[in-house]
Every structure is written in C-alpha cells, then in structure tokens.
Design a protein around this motif. Structure first.
Motif, PDB file in Angstrom:
ATOM      1  N   ALA A 140      -0.558  11.149  -7.305  1.00  0.00           N
ATOM      2  CA  ALA A 140      -0.246  11.532  -5.932  1.00  0.00           C
ATOM      3  C   ALA A 140       0.203  10.314  -5.131  1.00  0.00           C
ATOM      4  O   ALA A 140      -0.078   9.164  -5.494  1.00  0.00           O
ATOM      5  N   LEU A 141       0.941  10.585  -4.028  1.00  0.00           N
ATOM      6  CA  LEU A 141       1.353   9.521  -3.119  1.00  0.00           C
ATOM      7  C   LEU A 141       0.158   9.108  -2.269  1.00  0.00           C
ATOM      8  O   LEU A 141      -0.502   9.956  -1.666  1.00  0.00           O
ATOM      9  N   GLN A 142      -0.102   7.796  -2.224  1.00  0.00           N
ATOM     10  CA  GLN A 142      -1.224   7.298  -1.441  1.00  0.00           C
ATOM     11  C   GLN A 142      -0.781   6.077  -0.648  1.00  0.00           C
ATOM     12  O   GLN A 142      -0.022   5.235  -1.158  1.00  0.00           O
ATOM     13  N   ILE A 143      -1.239   5.991   0.597  1.00  0.00           N
ATOM     14  CA  ILE A 143      -0.951   4.822   1.429  1.00  0.00           C
ATOM     15  C   ILE A 143      -2.235   4.403   2.138  1.00  0.00           C
ATOM     16  O   ILE A 143      -3.222   5.140   2.161  1.00  0.00           O
ATOM     17  N   SER A 144      -2.180   3.227   2.737  1.00  0.00           N
ATOM     18  CA  SER A 144      -3.327   2.746   3.498  1.00  0.00           C
ATOM     19  C   SER A 144      -3.532   3.644   4.712  1.00  0.00           C
ATOM     20  O   SER A 144      -2.581   4.058   5.381  1.00  0.00           O
ATOM     21  N   GLU A 145      -4.796   3.956   4.997  1.00  0.00           N
ATOM     22  CA  GLU A 145      -5.095   4.809   6.154  1.00  0.00           C
ATOM     23  C   GLU A 145      -4.731   4.125   7.471  1.00  0.00           C
ATOM     24  O   GLU A 145      -4.593   4.777   8.506  1.00  0.00           O
TER      25      GLU A 145
ATOM     26  N   LEU B 211       6.832  11.908   2.985  1.00  0.00           N
ATOM     27  CA  LEU B 211       7.233  10.638   2.383  1.00  0.00           C
ATOM     28  C   LEU B 211       7.624  10.841   0.924  1.00  0.00           C
ATOM     29  O   LEU B 211       7.230  11.834   0.299  1.00  0.00           O
ATOM     30  N   ASN B 212       8.384   9.871   0.406  1.00  0.00           N
ATOM     31  CA  ASN B 212       8.764   9.863  -1.005  1.00  0.00           C
ATOM     32  C   ASN B 212       8.366   8.533  -1.619  1.00  0.00           C
ATOM     33  O   ASN B 212       8.203   7.523  -0.913  1.00  0.00           O
ATOM     34  N   ALA B 213       8.202   8.538  -2.922  1.00  0.00           N
ATOM     35  CA  ALA B 213       7.908   7.287  -3.624  1.00  0.00           C
ATOM     36  C   ALA B 213       9.040   6.299  -3.375  1.00  0.00           C
ATOM     37  O   ALA B 213      10.222   6.648  -3.450  1.00  0.00           O
TER      38      ALA B 213
ATOM     39  N   SER C  68       3.893   4.577  -3.318  1.00  0.00           N
ATOM     40  CA  SER C  68       4.032   4.763  -4.767  1.00  0.00           C
ATOM     41  C   SER C  68       3.050   5.821  -5.255  1.00  0.00           C
ATOM     42  O   SER C  68       2.072   6.144  -4.570  1.00  0.00           O
ATOM     43  N   LEU C  69       3.332   6.352  -6.436  1.00  0.00           N
ATOM     44  CA  LEU C  69       2.435   7.310  -7.074  1.00  0.00           C
ATOM     45  C   LEU C  69       1.307   6.564  -7.772  1.00  0.00           C
ATOM     46  O   LEU C  69       1.534   5.551  -8.432  1.00  0.00           O
ATOM     47  N   SER C  70       0.103   7.063  -7.632  1.00  0.00           N
ATOM     48  CA  SER C  70      -1.043   6.468  -8.326  1.00  0.00           C
ATOM     49  C   SER C  70      -2.046   7.563  -8.653  1.00  0.00           C
ATOM     50  O   SER C  70      -1.986   8.665  -8.119  1.00  0.00           O
ATOM     51  N   SER C  71      -2.956   7.249  -9.548  1.00  0.00           N
ATOM     52  CA  SER C  71      -3.939   8.229  -9.995  1.00  0.00           C
ATOM     53  C   SER C  71      -4.910   8.563  -8.863  1.00  0.00           C
ATOM     54  O   SER C  71      -5.444   7.684  -8.198  1.00  0.00           O
ATOM     55  N   LEU C  72      -5.141   9.865  -8.664  1.00  0.00           N
ATOM     56  CA  LEU C  72      -6.027  10.323  -7.612  1.00  0.00           C
ATOM     57  C   LEU C  72      -7.032  11.313  -8.187  1.00  0.00           C
ATOM     58  O   LEU C  72      -6.645  12.297  -8.829  1.00  0.00           O
ATOM     59  N   VAL C  73      -8.305  11.035  -7.982  1.00  0.00           N
ATOM     60  CA  VAL C  73      -9.364  11.931  -8.419  1.00  0.00           C
ATOM     61  C   VAL C  73      -9.713  12.843  -7.249  1.00  0.00           C
ATOM     62  O   VAL C  73     -10.232  12.390  -6.229  1.00  0.00           O
ATOM     63  N   ARG C  74      -9.408  14.135  -7.408  1.00  0.00           N
ATOM     64  CA  ARG C  74      -9.763  15.092  -6.364  1.00  0.00           C
ATOM     65  C   ARG C  74     -11.235  15.458  -6.515  1.00  0.00           C
ATOM     66  O   ARG C  74     -11.661  15.847  -7.605  1.00  0.00           O
ATOM     67  N   GLN C  75     -11.977  15.339  -5.447  1.00  0.00           N
ATOM     68  CA  GLN C  75     -13.405  15.618  -5.516  1.00  0.00           C
ATOM     69  C   GLN C  75     -13.906  16.184  -4.194  1.00  0.00           C
ATOM     70  O   GLN C  75     -13.249  16.042  -3.168  1.00  0.00           O
ATOM     71  N   VAL C  76     -15.025  16.862  -4.270  1.00  0.00           N
ATOM     72  CA  VAL C  76     -15.653  17.415  -3.081  1.00  0.00           C
ATOM     73  C   VAL C  76     -17.061  16.850  -3.005  1.00  0.00           C
ATOM     74  O   VAL C  76     -17.744  16.709  -4.018  1.00  0.00           O
TER      75      VAL C  76
END
Length: 351
Positions: A279-284, A326-328, A49-57
């Motif tokens: 962004a699409l996120q899944i368990s590692e 992958l797709n949602a 599913s799509l969820s909020s993702l904070v891009r950071q370095v």
C-alpha cells in the motif's frame, strides 16, 4: 544652433542612461536571482512509494483461564483430609479433599452383603420355578428385592464418591478457603482450579471488521505487567451474535502460557492481523486536515506545492495509508506545510 546642441545633449544623456542601466542589470542579475531563490519556502519532502502494510484491528481484552472451576462440596459432613497447596499444579483426579465417609462405607458393606444373599436366594427360586408353576410369584418377588437392593447400593456408592473430592482436570490450585476438621455444608467452596497452560483471551471487535475475521487468525497481546513482551495466539471462536448496543462481536483467542505469566482477569492490549498488503504510505506529518477532509501538498516539476485532497486508510506509528489521491513516485511536503499555500514556490532542504 543652440536647439541642435540641446537635442544632441539629450540624445547623449539618454544613451548614457541606457548604457548605465544595462551595466547595472548585468551586475545585479546574479544577486536578483539569488534573492528570488531565497524567497522560496524551505521544506522537507518525501517520495510516495509502495511498502508492506499489515492491516490489523486493535482492542482491549480480558484474560480468562481456558478451564476454570470452584471446587465445592456436594454434601455436608466433617472435613477429614485436605490436600491443597496453594499455587500447586495438579493432574486430573488428584485428591483434593476427603469428607468423613464412615457411615457411607458401612452402609455400602451392609447393602453389598444383603445383595449377595438375595442373589443366592434368587438362584434357588429360579431352580424351583422350573418344576413348580406356583413358584413364579416367588421368583418375581425375589427379582424385585434384588433390583431394589441394587438401586439402594448404587445410591449409597454415589454418595460415598461425593465424600471424596478430586480435580476434574489438570490445572493450578488457588487459595485455600477452609481448614481440615471443619464441618462443611453442601456448596462450600474449598478452592479454585484453573487451567493456565492456555489463556482464553476475550475481546470485542467492531461490526465493520466482522467479514474479515476468521478462526485461526494471528493475535498479538501485551500487558503493562510485562513491558515490551508480546504474547502470540490465534482466534479460536467468534460469537454468533453481535451486541445490539455496541454493534460489536465477541471473540475468543487461545494464547499459550507455558510460563504462567498471564493470569485470569488481566487487561491486555490485543491486535488481530487481518491481512498483509502492498500500500501507499507517507509520513503522517504530511497530512493537512481541513474540516472533515484531508490534504497534502504535492510538489510539481516547477517546485510548486499543489494542495491535493487524499483519502486516508489505516494509521500506523508515524505513518498513514493513502487510499486515493496520490500515486507511487509523487513527492509530498512533510515538513513546512504550515508556511505554504497551494501554488507556493518551495525549495527542498538539501537541494
């Protein structure tokens, strides 16, 4: 007759065998079905599913005082007064030290009196020059004397000011390096002065992120000295040059430090928030690395696990971003990947 009876017997035997086989299949079909079901591999799955993702370095940084100086003497003489209380916060122009200035004060008084007298003489010569042309040379000489004395007076006053050492800005005094009464030479360090209300955080970021960095971006910092505590700040400046060896750019951020918890020289873990997206996120745990590629097992409508290549993005704590593959709404195996192959029949735990 015997041949006919033999054929009849065979027909009856075949019929009975077929009937028995039918009854057996009817009685065993639930068990066979259960056995087939039990042969599928038990796995845990997750719906993408799509969820909020904070891009950071992330990077490692060093804490610096926003302003920092060594308080030193500019001249040589005896130290007559010392006003240093270690760790004390002082304001700008606070008196820190006083050197012996008796000679300089006497010289200022002498030159001031001389200058005053010479200016009076200059006024008299000016009046004389209005009526006598020959007095012009006297006027020029007197003006030269006045300027020379004024220059000498300014030099002595400057030297007198150097005998008094004051704080150039508001800050916190460091450790005392001298004692009152000591004879100090020019360049002797008395103490340090640091402006700790703001900490200048210095860290480096890889060239890959250069285009995304901007002044004003939020920065989070943490230290082993304060577990679980996050210090927030923002980027103040980005260097105009990259390090040709590391291919990284140096960044300075300002972090408020009202409680004076951070000190210059501390090592800090730094993260810069670049953007917040869906962004699409899944368990590692769903990721299966193979050589230099990454795969997941996607569950189809027939409960078969199909191995699918994916492209990974940013990694978070326990999660990974999927850029492509992958797709949602897709369902992937997150536990049990080591027990299956592409096309394996699976049974979802709890179903």
């Amino acid at each position: 007759m015997t041949q006919k009876n033999s054929r009849l017997i065979w027909v009856l035997l075949i019929g009975m065998s077929a009937f028995v086989a039918y009854l057996f299949s009817q009685n065993q079909s639930p068990e066979e079905e259960q056995k087939a079901k039990n042969s599928a591999t038990l796995v845990n799955t997750q719906v993408v599913s799509l969820s909020s993702l904070v891009r950071q370095v992330s990077s490692l940084g060093t804490a610096l005082a926003n302003q920092s100086v060594h308080i030193v003497t500019n001249t040589s003489d005896y130290l007559t007064e010392l006003h240093i209380r270690e760790g004390q916060r002082v304001e700008k122009d606070h008196l820190i030290a006083q050197l012996n200035d008796v000679e300089e004060r006497a010289r200022v008084a002498e030159l001031s009196a001389t200058l005053l007298d010479q200016k009076r003489q200059l006024d008299r010569v000016k009046n004389l020059a209005r009526t006598q042309a020959t007095a012009q040379s006297l006027l020029d000489e007197q003006q030269t004397r006045v300027k020379t004395t004024q220059a000498q007076l300014d030099a002595v006053k400057a030297r007198l000011n150097e005998m008094t050492i004051r704080a150039p800005f508001a800050g916190v005094l460091g450790l005392r390096q001298v004692s009152e009464g000591a004879y100090l030479t020019a360049g002797t360090v008395l103490t340090t002065l640091d402006d700790l209300n703001l900490i200048r955080l210095e860290f480096s970021v890889a060239e890959y992120y250069l285009a995304q960095l901007k002044a004003g971006m939020a920065v989070n910092a943490s230290s082993v000295a304060y577990p679980g505590q996050v210090f927030k700040g923002e980027i103040k400046a980005i260097d105009t040059r990259l390090d040709p060896i590391t291919r990284s750019v140096k960044v300075h951020a300002l972090v408020p430090n009202g409680q004076l918890e951070l000190r210059p020289g501390m090592l800090l873990n730094v993260s810069v928030i670049l953007d917040e997206v869906q962004a699409l996120q899944i368990s590692e745990k769903a990721i299966v690395p193979l050589q230099n590629k990454h795969y997941v097992f996607v569950v189809n409508k027939d409960n078969n696990a199909i191995q699918t290549e994916v492209q990974l993005g940013q990694r978070m704590s326990g999660l990974v971003e999927i850029i492509s593959g992958l797709n949602a709404g897709d369902e992937v195996v997150i536990e049990g990947t080591t027990k299956i192959r592409s096309g394996s029949l699976i049974t979802k735990v709890g179903q």
